[in-house]
Design a protein around this motif. Structure first.
Motif, PDB file in Angstrom:
ATOM      1  N   SER A 113       0.775  -1.241   0.000  1.00 59.29           N
ATOM      2  CA  SER A 113       0.000   0.000   0.000  1.00 59.29           C
ATOM      3  C   SER A 113       0.811   1.298   0.000  1.00 59.29           C
ATOM      4  O   SER A 113       0.363   2.278  -0.619  1.00 59.29           O
ATOM      5  CB  SER A 113      -0.978   0.002   1.178  1.00 59.29           C
ATOM      6  OG  SER A 113      -0.301  -0.162   2.410  1.00 59.29           O
ATOM      7  N   LEU A 141      -7.307  -3.900  -1.248  1.00 54.25           N
ATOM      8  CA  LEU A 141      -7.161  -2.505  -0.832  1.00 54.25           C
ATOM      9  C   LEU A 141      -8.482  -1.749  -1.007  1.00 54.25           C
ATOM     10  O   LEU A 141      -9.096  -1.789  -2.072  1.00 54.25           O
ATOM     11  CB  LEU A 141      -6.064  -1.814  -1.636  1.00 54.25           C
ATOM     12  CG  LEU A 141      -4.633  -2.304  -1.400  1.00 54.25           C
ATOM     13  CD1 LEU A 141      -3.655  -1.495  -2.246  1.00 54.25           C
ATOM     14  CD2 LEU A 141      -4.252  -2.222   0.080  1.00 54.25           C
ATOM     15  N   ALA A 172      -7.501  -1.918   4.279  1.00 53.44           N
ATOM     16  CA  ALA A 172      -7.649  -3.114   3.449  1.00 53.44           C
ATOM     17  C   ALA A 172      -8.692  -4.060   4.023  1.00 53.44           C
ATOM     18  O   ALA A 172      -8.960  -4.073   5.230  1.00 53.44           O
ATOM     19  CB  ALA A 172      -6.311  -3.836   3.328  1.00 53.44           C
TER      20      ALA A 172
END
Length: 279
Positions: A113, A141, A172
């Motif tokens: 991420s 995500l 997430a």
């Protein structure tokens, strides 16, 4: 060959580009295209990033010269995203531009991420000049819905994956059921908004869902899977007339990739053990 190397070979062609091309040719003979990836990530030195650019250019030459039916996959942190986003963009552009001249497609992998925004930004810049590039988007995500909308609006090409990185629940989906549900939702959006995209999963439910949806939408769709996983399913999909692609990595930096594959699915551990012990 060491024990750990044998353990990793379930999903990795070998340490050399020749190994990857040989594996890709084998898949081509079975009606399956290939995505070739040179393993490596999180480069902190520009000279090393430049070396990785050269290796990716070597892959492009090998694909062209061997007439292999294959595309290329690259990781932004292998090309300097940890150093500077614009530096990484310039290196990605060099690879994609060269690939375009050889009529080869390039996939930009999505990493964990912290790199999602930079990767999407780089991709959107790349497709302003080049149409031979796609990007992986991770269904785990929570930001991916908005990313897909931005990319689809720019006529980008998406490879939808579940996501193999461990992420915090604030950003997430962490349960298998929630990830699968979001994958299904994002896939439905792609069927409505994108003329061409890739479904990258080994999940029977999602694959069957895609097959059913395509009966209505008739999109240019391909199924992408990892080397060494569900080979019989790949052959079945080919027999049914679907485009199938094998993701074929190679190189010495295999440990992080293998670790993610094990974490991704417990069932993969059994697959590796069978390959090691021939059981």
């Amino acid at each position: 060959m060491s024990f750990l190397t044998r353990f990793a070979r379930q999903w990795i062609a070998g340490e050399t580009l020749d190994d990857a091309i040989a594996q890709a040719k084998k898949k081509n003979n079975a009606g399956i295209r290939a995505i070739i990836n040179f393993l490596g990530e999180h480069v902190k030195d520009e000279a090393e990033a430049d070396n990785n650019v050269e290796e990716n250019l070597r892959i492009l030459r090998a694909i062209e010269e061997s007439k292999t039916k294959a595309s290329l996959s690259i990781k932004p942190t292998q090309l300097g995203l940890d150093i500077d986003k614009n530096l990484c963009l310039s290196k990605v552009e060099k690879i994609v531009s060269t690939a375009s001249s050889k009529n080869i497609f390039v996939w930009i992998d999505m990493e964990n991420s912290p790199y999602a925004q930079g990767t999407v930004d780089i991709y959107l810049e790349i497709i302003k000049k080049h149409k031979n590039a796609g990007i992986a988007i991770q269904a785990n995500l929570k930001r991916s819905e908005s990313d897909i909308a931005r990319i689809a609006a720019s006529m980008g090409i998406i490879r939808l994956v579940k996501g193999a990185y461990s992420e915090k629940m604030e950003i997430a989906y962490t349960s298998r059921s929630d990830i699968t549900r979001n994958f299904s939702k994002l896939m439905a959006y792609l069927f409505y908004k994108s003329p061409f995209f890739a479904i990258a999963t080994h999940d029977d439910r999602l694959i069957n869902e895609a097959i059913e949806a395509n009966k209505t939408h008739q999109k240019r769709l391909e199924f992408q899977m990892l080397m060494g996983v569900r080979d019989e399913l790949k052959r079945k999909l080919v027999r049914e007339g679907f485009a199938v692609v094998d993701y074929i990595p190679y190189g010495k930096n295999w440990f992080p990739y293998t670790t993610r594959r094990v974490r991704e699915r417990k069932r993969n551990i059994l697959l590796i053990l069978r390959s090691v012990f021939d059981i």
